[in-house]
Design a protein around this motif. Sequence first.
Motif, PDB file in Angstrom:
ATOM      1  N   LYS A  85       0.811  -1.221   0.000  1.00  0.00           N
ATOM      2  CA  LYS A  85       0.000   0.000   0.000  1.00  0.00           C
ATOM      3  C   LYS A  85       0.844   1.271   0.000  1.00  0.00           C
ATOM      4  O   LYS A  85       0.506   2.239  -0.680  1.00  0.00           O
ATOM      5  N   MET A  86       1.927   1.279   0.756  1.00  0.00           N
ATOM      6  CA  MET A  86       2.765   2.478   0.851  1.00  0.00           C
ATOM      7  C   MET A  86       3.427   2.780  -0.494  1.00  0.00           C
ATOM      8  O   MET A  86       3.478   3.939  -0.919  1.00  0.00           O
ATOM      9  N   THR A  87       3.923   1.765  -1.169  1.00  0.00           N
ATOM     10  CA  THR A  87       4.567   1.972  -2.475  1.00  0.00           C
ATOM     11  C   THR A  87       3.549   2.480  -3.485  1.00  0.00           C
ATOM     12  O   THR A  87       3.841   3.416  -4.257  1.00  0.00           O
ATOM     13  N   VAL A  88       2.351   1.898  -3.492  1.00  0.00           N
ATOM     14  CA  VAL A  88       1.297   2.354  -4.403  1.00  0.00           C
ATOM     15  C   VAL A  88       0.910   3.789  -4.058  1.00  0.00           C
ATOM     16  O   VAL A  88       0.755   4.636  -4.949  1.00  0.00           O
ATOM     17  N   SER A  89       0.775   4.087  -2.783  1.00  0.00           N
ATOM     18  CA  SER A  89       0.398   5.430  -2.348  1.00  0.00           C
ATOM     19  C   SER A  89       1.429   6.465  -2.814  1.00  0.00           C
ATOM     20  O   SER A  89       1.063   7.542  -3.318  1.00  0.00           O
ATOM     21  N   ARG A  90       2.714   6.145  -2.652  1.00  0.00           N
ATOM     22  CA  ARG A  90       3.772   7.064  -3.106  1.00  0.00           C
ATOM     23  C   ARG A  90       3.740   7.234  -4.623  1.00  0.00           C
ATOM     24  O   ARG A  90       3.926   8.339  -5.133  1.00  0.00           O
TER      25      ARG A  90
END
Length: 176
Positions: free
Chosen positions: A95-100
């Motif tokens: 989720k964090m990589t997609v969010s960034r």
Amino acid sequence: HRHRPCGTQAPGPMTAIATTTTPTTTRHMNTDPALGDELLLLRLVRVVNLAARPFAQSVGREHQLSLPEWRVMAVVARQPGTTASQLCDLCGMDKMTVSRALAGLEQSQRLARVADEHDHRCSRLHLSEAGLTLHAIVHEPARARESELFAGMTRTDRERLTTILDKLVASMLHTD
């Protein structure tokens, strides 16, 4: 943990790998059967990294586009209206990589979020005009790289690989 100079070997399970040389290649043989699956996973990661390396070194740098941003763009181009949570599964990223990646694409005005008609807590993702234009430019080198990667494989090999990869993805989605 302590950093080791490049080329030095850490003690542990990886010491069970022996190197053999054939007339045309160097192969690493796994001498410990318990490491077989781990080494296969590492080889899969290596293929992905080697395939992506030229992107980061040329296309990504030229267009100020990170590899996660490109992966998100590629999926959204194929599936306009997808959600951020769907992207996690479709890209295989956390989720964090997609969010960034989404934040970077929005900041560069390559991506637009549209409120979902039925669930206003959710937004649907679409490439903007700038995103569509960039995707069209970057898509060609990506396809060329894919052709290079699979040039030595027969159609049957590619079909088998596709089936195996689909099984692996399904297995991972089921366990997460």
